[in-house]
Design an enzyme around this catalytic site. Structure first.
Site, mmCIF file in Angstrom:
data_model
loop_
_atom_site.group_PDB
_atom_site.id
_atom_site.type_symbol
_atom_site.label_atom_id
_atom_site.label_comp_id
_atom_site.label_asym_id
_atom_site.label_seq_id
_atom_site.Cartn_x
_atom_site.Cartn_y
_atom_site.Cartn_z
ATOM 1 N N HIS A 78 25.983 102.917 -71.544
ATOM 2 C CA HIS A 78 26.773 101.816 -72.132
ATOM 3 C C HIS A 78 28.158 102.288 -72.562
ATOM 4 O O HIS A 78 28.702 101.828 -73.566
ATOM 5 C CB HIS A 78 26.048 101.200 -73.332
ATOM 6 C CG HIS A 78 24.732 100.561 -72.996
ATOM 7 N ND1 HIS A 78 24.589 99.221 -72.713
ATOM 8 C CD2 HIS A 78 23.483 101.096 -72.891
ATOM 9 C CE1 HIS A 78 23.318 98.954 -72.460
ATOM 10 N NE2 HIS A 78 22.620 100.075 -72.559
ATOM 11 N N ASN A 151 20.035 93.565 -74.463
ATOM 12 C CA ASN A 151 20.597 93.504 -73.111
ATOM 13 C C ASN A 151 20.633 92.055 -72.639
ATOM 14 O O ASN A 151 20.068 91.170 -73.289
ATOM 15 C CB ASN A 151 19.737 94.315 -72.140
ATOM 16 C CG ASN A 151 20.013 95.821 -72.226
ATOM 17 O OD1 ASN A 151 21.065 96.244 -72.712
ATOM 18 N ND2 ASN A 151 19.069 96.615 -71.752
ATOM 19 N N TYR A 365 19.305 106.534 -81.456
ATOM 20 C CA TYR A 365 20.660 106.021 -81.691
ATOM 21 C C TYR A 365 21.347 106.744 -82.841
ATOM 22 O O TYR A 365 22.532 107.089 -82.751
ATOM 23 C CB TYR A 365 20.637 104.505 -81.939
ATOM 24 C CG TYR A 365 20.299 103.724 -80.687
ATOM 25 C CD1 TYR A 365 19.045 103.818 -80.101
ATOM 26 C CD2 TYR A 365 21.233 102.899 -80.083
ATOM 27 C CE1 TYR A 365 18.730 103.121 -78.951
ATOM 28 C CE2 TYR A 365 20.923 102.190 -78.932
ATOM 29 C CZ TYR A 365 19.675 102.303 -78.377
ATOM 30 O OH TYR A 365 19.370 101.609 -77.233
HETATM 31 FE FE1 HDD Z 1 19.867 102.006 -75.568
HETATM 32 C C1 HDD Z 1 23.136 102.488 -76.258
HETATM 33 C C2 HDD Z 1 20.411 98.624 -75.279
HETATM 34 C C3 HDD Z 1 16.610 101.564 -74.580
HETATM 35 C C4 HDD Z 1 19.243 105.258 -76.181
HETATM 36 N N1 HDD Z 1 21.472 100.798 -75.724
HETATM 37 C C5 HDD Z 1 22.738 101.189 -76.023
HETATM 38 C C6 HDD Z 1 23.597 100.047 -76.074
HETATM 39 C C7 HDD Z 1 22.835 98.964 -75.784
HETATM 40 C C8 HDD Z 1 21.488 99.434 -75.577
HETATM 41 C C9 HDD Z 1 23.296 97.531 -75.710
HETATM 42 C C10 HDD Z 1 25.093 100.088 -76.345
HETATM 43 C C11 HDD Z 1 25.396 99.827 -77.785
HETATM 44 C C12 HDD Z 1 26.881 99.776 -77.991
HETATM 45 O O1 HDD Z 1 27.502 98.804 -77.546
HETATM 46 O O2 HDD Z 1 27.404 100.725 -78.562
HETATM 47 N N2 HDD Z 1 18.756 100.424 -74.951
HETATM 48 C C13 HDD Z 1 19.137 99.112 -75.020
HETATM 49 C C14 HDD Z 1 17.987 98.272 -74.777
HETATM 50 C C15 HDD Z 1 16.921 99.098 -74.576
HETATM 51 C C16 HDD Z 1 17.401 100.442 -74.702
HETATM 52 C C17 HDD Z 1 18.006 96.756 -74.776
HETATM 53 C C18 HDD Z 1 15.498 98.737 -74.283
HETATM 54 C C19 HDD Z 1 14.864 97.799 -74.924
HETATM 55 N N3 HDD Z 1 18.230 103.195 -75.375
HETATM 56 C C20 HDD Z 1 16.977 102.821 -74.992
HETATM 57 C C21 HDD Z 1 16.069 103.942 -75.099
HETATM 58 C C22 HDD Z 1 16.812 105.000 -75.576
HETATM 59 C C23 HDD Z 1 18.169 104.498 -75.739
HETATM 60 C C24 HDD Z 1 14.598 103.905 -74.775
HETATM 61 C C25 HDD Z 1 16.404 106.410 -75.879
HETATM 62 C C26 HDD Z 1 15.203 106.810 -76.099
HETATM 63 N N4 HDD Z 1 21.008 103.613 -76.040
HETATM 64 C C27 HDD Z 1 20.527 104.841 -76.300
HETATM 65 C C28 HDD Z 1 21.583 105.815 -76.781
HETATM 66 C C29 HDD Z 1 22.843 104.901 -76.836
HETATM 67 C C30 HDD Z 1 22.317 103.578 -76.329
HETATM 68 C C31 HDD Z 1 21.679 107.065 -76.002
HETATM 69 C C32 HDD Z 1 24.074 105.437 -76.136
HETATM 70 C C33 HDD Z 1 25.219 105.133 -77.031
HETATM 71 C C34 HDD Z 1 24.630 104.690 -78.258
HETATM 72 O O3 HDD Z 1 23.279 104.708 -78.158
HETATM 73 O O4 HDD Z 1 25.225 104.338 -79.245
HETATM 74 O O5 HDD Z 1 21.232 106.315 -78.013
#
Ligand code: HDD
Length: 690
Positions: A78, A151, A365
């Site tokens: 993202h 999402n 996160y």
């Molecule tokens: Fe995630 C970012 C949505 C599963 C780990 N995720 C991130 C963002 C969105 C989502 C919208 C961007 C937020 C922003 O605008 O800063 N992610 C989801 C959804 C998931 C999902 C709807 C399933 C239901 N994510 C998911 C899992 C993991 C992560 C299973 C790790 C185990 N996601 C992350 C992250 C991020 C992230 C690596 C990257 C940047 C951030 O968090 O801030 O931690």
């Protein structure tokens, strides 16, 4: 030799400083970060006019050092995002289910910050790849920050957070070659998917037109995971969160999405920014699906499994509020880049479920923000700070902005009357009775059905949408070089829908259908859910969209004006396109300003197009590739086209054939009606879909 760096000698050398001085006064003094006024921002300090630069130049060193550190690590997923401020207004109370004030105080407006994103591409990647869109909302409630990090698709690829790094590694650029950027159409992604039956449902969504949206203002949002609401007695009700755009859903067609990537890599970011800037503020309904533990037990699948949705036909959506985005960020980095969403940010009265994906997210996160923003004090950055008071005894750390007073930074304590204390109304977790199962790395058997909902999704789509899904699968798999991977994916499709598998196999020229893997649980036929369609959720309106009108010297001004009036009355915007950015001289001699130059403003950026041209201009433009492509693309992208007599030559050169979406420019009302939808019936005549 004159070496005095004064204004007069600057001018002789054509120095930017002098031009800048002429550009206007009244500015505050430029200073260093220490507040020292700077007298010369053009020249570094030199030993002699043509001699070496001096290390002593603290102004140069501070500026360059700060610049060298301007970037922070981009989000691992993202990374590419666009955001806006706004508010959430509750319209129906959930007081029966929760104590959370944000969900019980009807009429109250809670400030929000909402960030949309693509998943796979880097921060500088384009806006329109085929990809899931992130939909993250931070509510600054009176009881603390609540983040719904969702999402535009209600389900996810995997069931366990442990698999997230594998999923993301597979979809990102391949590690040896560093490509493709922002694309799932490559071997590693489909290799992983082909070995993960649990991904099949979300893959069906990813191959639908949901992942090529027309605008971020026209996507739905889903909290995906199941959460809980808790009342004052601690009674729990399960909840799923939904956002529904007031403008309805709109998608692009694939060829358009591909061309948009070149025509305007910032298409979605610009669209969101310009709409809000013009006061055309996007709005979403906020809805919940509420269900008890008993309701959950009756569902034919496990509500803790994030690869499953609950059809609206089984548990209806209850609309309880609206979100309006009405202010662009003042600074992209400070706000859009530094905003830190965490699904673990919830307020009293809301709680988590045991969804194993959510449980892993609760860790991930916060952890990622520490590495991205570099300090445990990231919550003090204005966009992340709660707007309600917050006090605790956490102290110090990198970039501490607070200056806490007093001796007491521990608890229990008795030395300071105003030190913060626990409160009875504070956050409480649901007192969930423990399972009597065994500890272990176990996947619940209730998670085993990977195909029924994938089938449900595919079979709920209209014919056009099914054709688009088949075409998307053929496109993606045709980019996969490893035949065995292509075959494995088609094998899964056999389990989902044999006719789909056949279409995709034929589309790739596969001689025969590969064998289907044995499903871990029987695949069942569920009642189709029309609510899962996209076309079914398009609204026959033109609000929020943009119509391009091509003019040239000699165009009929009255015809342009009547089209403009009709389009604007329907709530859309008009942009005038002319071969020259200076505009055109109309038939009556009046000038008409252009919003865009023809070669730089392809019809791809519009929802419908009109051409108002003199006979002479029409003949000239019929030989001009940019004009012919303008029309050919609009026709190919199933858009309504209005053209006057002079423009017929261009339509002819572009191979436009008569159909209900091709109208006379004089028929402004007919054009507006046609522009409200894509001309789906035209598609089979133009391209062979599998
Ligand atoms: Fe995630 C970012 C949505 C599963 C780990 N995720 C991130 C963002 C969105 C989502 C919208 C961007 C937020 C922003 O605008 O800063 N992610 C989801 C959804 C998931 C999902 C709807 C399933 C239901 N994510 C998911 C899992 C993991 C992560 C299973 C790790 C185990 N996601 C992350 C992250 C991020 C992230 C690596 C990257 C940047 C951030 O968090 O801030 O931690």
């Amino acid at each position: 030799m004159a070496d005095k760096p004064d204004a007069a000698s600057d001018q002789k050398r054509g120095n930017a400083g002098e031009l800048h001085q002429q550009a206007g006064g009244g500015h505050p003094p430029l200073t260093t970060n220490q507040g020292i006024p700077i007298s010369d921002n053009q020249n570094s300090l030199r030993a002699t006019p043509r001699g070496p630069t001096l290390l002593e130049d603290f102004i140069l060193r501070e500026k360059i050092t700060h610049f060298d550190h301007e970037r922070i690590p981009e989000r691992i997923v993202h990374a590419r995002g666009s955001a806006a401020h706004g508010f959430f207004e509750l319209t129906a109370s959930l007081a029966q289910y929760t104590t959370a004030k944000v969900l019980t105080e009807v009429g109250k407006k809670t400030p929000v910050f909402c960030r949309f994103s693509t998943v796979a591409g880097g921060a500088g990647s384009v806006d329109t790849p085929r990809d899931v869109r992130g939909f993250a909302v931070k509510f600054y409630t009176v009881e603390g920050n609540w983040d719904i990090v969702g999402n535009n698709i209600p389900v996810f690829f995997i069931q366990d957070a442990l698999k997230f790094p594998d999923l993301i590694h597979s979809v990102k650029m391949e590690p040896d070659r560093g490509f493709p950027q922002a694309a799932s159409a490559h071997d590693t992604f489909w290799d992983f998917i082909s070995l993960m039956p649990e991904s099949m449902h979300t893959v069906m969504w990813a191959m639908s037109d949901r992942t090529i949206p027309r605008s971020l203002r026209m996507i739905e949002g889903f909290g995906v995971n199941t959460f809980r609401l808790l009342d004052a007695e601690g009674k729990s009700t399960f909840v799923k969160f939904h956002w529904r755009p007031k403008l309805g859903l709109q998608s692009t067609v694939w060829d358009e999405a591909v061309k948009l990537a070149g025509a305007d890599p910032d298409f979605h970011r610009r669209d969101l920014y310009e709409a809000i800037d013009a006061g055309d503020c996007p709005e979403w309904e906020f809805a919940v699906q509420l269900f008890s533990e008993e309701d959950a037990a009756k569902l034919p699948f496990d509500h803790l499994d994030p690869t499953k949705l609950i059809p609206e036909e089984l548990i209806p959506l209850k609309v309880i509020g609206r979100m309006v985005l009405d202010r662009n960020p003042d600074n992209f980095f400070a706000e859009t880049e530094q905003v830190a969403f965490c699904p673990s940010n919830i307020v009293p009265g809301i709680d988590f479920s045991n969804d194993p994906l959510l449980q892993g997210r609760l860790f991930s996160y916060l952890d990622t923000q520490l590495s991205r923003l570099g300090s445990p004090n990231f919550h003090q950055i204005p966009v992340n700070a709660p707007k309600c008071p917050f006090h605790n005894l956490q102290r110090d750390g990198h970039m501490q902005m607070g200056v806490p007073k007093g001796r007491v930074n521990y608890e229990p304590s008795s030395l300071q009357a105003d030190s913060p204390r626990e409160t009875a109304s504070g956050f409480k977790s649901f007192a969930q009775p423990a399972d009597d199962g065994k500890k272990g790395r176990i996947r619940a058997e209730s998670f085993a059905d990977h195909y029924s909902q994938a089938r449900l999704f595919y079979r709920s789509q209209s014919d056009i949408e099914q054709a688009h899904m088949a075409a998307a699968l053929v496109f993606e798999l045709s980019k996969v070089q490893t035949e065995a991977v292509r075959e494995r994916v088609v094998g899964h499709l056999v389990n989902i829908d044999p006719a789909l598998a056949k279409r995709v196999a034929d589309g790739m020229g596969m001689a025969q259908l590969p064998p289907a893997p044995a499903p871990a649980a029987p695949v069942t036929d569920m009642q189709p859910s029309p609510a899962l369609q996209l076309i079914g959720k398009m609204k026959p309106i033109l609000n929020g969209r943009v119509v391009g009108i091509l003019v040239d010297d000699g165009s009929d001004g009255a015809a342009v004006e009547s089209l403009r009036k009709a389009v604007e009355q329907a709530g859309a915007k008009v942009k005038i396109v002319a071969p020259k950015v200076g505009g055109a001289k109309l038939a009556d001699g009046k000038p008409l300003a252009a919003d865009g130059q023809l070669a730089g403003t392809p019809s791809i950026v519009f929802d419908a197009v009109a051409l108002v041209l003199s006979d002479e201009a029409g003949k000239r433009l019929a030989k001009e590739a940019a004009a012919v492509d303008w029309v050919r693309d609009a026709f190919g992208h199933l858009k309504a086209i209005a053209a006057d007599a002079g423009a017929q030559a261009v339509l002819h050169a572009a191979g436009v054939q008569a159909d209900p979406g091709v109208l006379q420019a004089g028929n402004a009302s007919g054009f507006v009606e046609a522009a409200k939808t894509r001309q789906w019936a035209r598609e089979p005549k133009l391209r062979k879909l599998p």
